[in-house]
Enzyme design. Structure first.
Site, short mmCIF file in Angstrom:
data_model
loop_
_atom_site.label_atom_id
_atom_site.label_comp_id
_atom_site.label_asym_id
_atom_site.label_seq_id
_atom_site.Cartn_x
_atom_site.Cartn_y
_atom_site.Cartn_z
CB ILE A 43 16.11 21.23 15.56
CG1 ILE A 43 17.43 21.68 16.19
CG2 ILE A 43 15.07 20.98 16.64
CD1 ILE A 43 17.32 22.97 16.97
N GLY B 261 10.89 19.25 13.96
CA GLY B 261 9.78 19.86 14.69
C GLY B 261 10.14 21.20 15.30
CB SER C 84 7.36 25.04 12.72
OG SER C 84 6.49 24.01 13.18
CB SER C 85 5.25 25.59 17.08
OG SER C 85 4.97 24.20 17.01
N GLY C 86 6.70 25.58 19.68
CA GLY C 86 6.91 24.91 20.95
C GLY C 86 8.35 24.75 21.38
N GLY D 190 10.71 22.80 20.20
CA GLY D 190 11.67 22.79 19.09
C GLY D 190 12.07 24.18 18.64
CE1 TYR E 130 3.65 12.54 23.50
CE2 TYR E 130 3.81 12.38 25.90
CZ TYR E 130 4.20 12.97 24.70
OH TYR E 130 5.12 13.97 24.70
#
Length: 266
Positions: free
Chosen positions: A7, A9, A11-13, A15, A141
């Site tokens: 996976i 990303g 480290s946060s959120g 993910g 975005y």
């Protein structure tokens, strides 16, 4: 043997929620971030910068060496960007695409040879419901996520004969720290968009702050992995977020545009 999940990303959120959830379900999870802190998560973390080809190759090689395979790639790393198209520096636009679009593709390229050798694998690209429509002050975005949506469709057909499944998951607003990590085009004093952009910037941040629990996304991802014949596209969000995509399909362009402009007070 448990499936090996890789996976980006994580480290946060969203993910991190996905990684924790899959770890708790018994999957062998390798999360990535640019500067992982050892021992900070129950799953394993490796260093990876999706904008650095050498970093991607090193991280994938590390997991393959340790486990012999990667069963599931979840392309989750991404960055937000806001601003009027006219005011947003082109360099910032390119940097966003390097993370959200080209970064995801480069990770896919690094993993595909291994999946072809094992004649199996699942690639899940995390995009956004915003990728289904051009949103004011979030156009870049929307474009980066919409581009990844289309690549998912193309890639699905290209690798199907190798036993590889490619899926896209588009989340709506979830309560994460994405707003803090966004690139915000400054509100220039002499900008023609000064007042409207300032109003909408506050609105965008409020949507994230009041967003849903990221574990909803984690549950959806787990179901996709366990589905032997998943769809190509999934949307995970509130009713109105998903319904907005339906409206775009059925309404005349100008009518849909008017709805969005009313929502954003333009």
């Amino acid at each position: 043997m448990s499936k090996i999940v890789f996976i980006t990303g994580a480290s946060s959120g969203i993910g991190e929620s996905i990684a924790n959830y899959l770890h708790d379900k018994g999957y062998t999870v390798y999360g990535t971030s640019r500067n992982p802190k050892k021992g900070s998560t129950p799953f394993q973390m490796v260093a990876l910068d999706v904008t650095d080809a050498a970093s991607i190759k090193k991280a994938v090689t590390e997991v393959i060496t340790a486990e012999g395979k990667i069963d599931v790639l979840i392309n989750n790393a991404g960055k937000g960007i806001t601003g009027p198209i006219e005011d947003t520096p082109t360099a910032a636009m390119k940097e966003n695409f390097n993370t959200n679009f080209f970064g995801a593709i480069d990770v896919i390229k690094a993993v595909l040879p291994h999946m072809r050798t094992q004649k199996s694998g699942t690639i899940i690209n995390t995009t956004s419901i915003a990728g289904y429509m051009g949103l004011p002050f979030r156009g870049i975005y929307s474009a980066s996520k919409g581009a990844l949506e289309l690549v998912t469709e193309a890639l699905s057909m290209e690798v199907k004969s190798f036993g590889i499944t490619v899926v896209n998951v588009a989340p709506g607003d979830f309560a994460t720290n994405i707003a803090a990590g966004r690139y915000h085009t400054p509100i220039f004093e002499d900008s023609a968009y000064k007042e409207k952009y300032a109003e909408n910037l506050a609105l965008m941040d409020a949507h994230v702050d009041s967003g849903a629990d990221p574990r909803i996304m984690a549950t959806a991802i787990c179901k996709i992995i366990e589905n032997k014949n998943p769809k190509i596209h999934y949307k995970v969000g509130g009713f109105m977020e998903k319904f907005s995509i339906v409206l775009k399909r059925i309404l005349p362009d100008k009518v849909y545009e008017k709805l969005l402009m009313n929502h954003y007070k333009l």
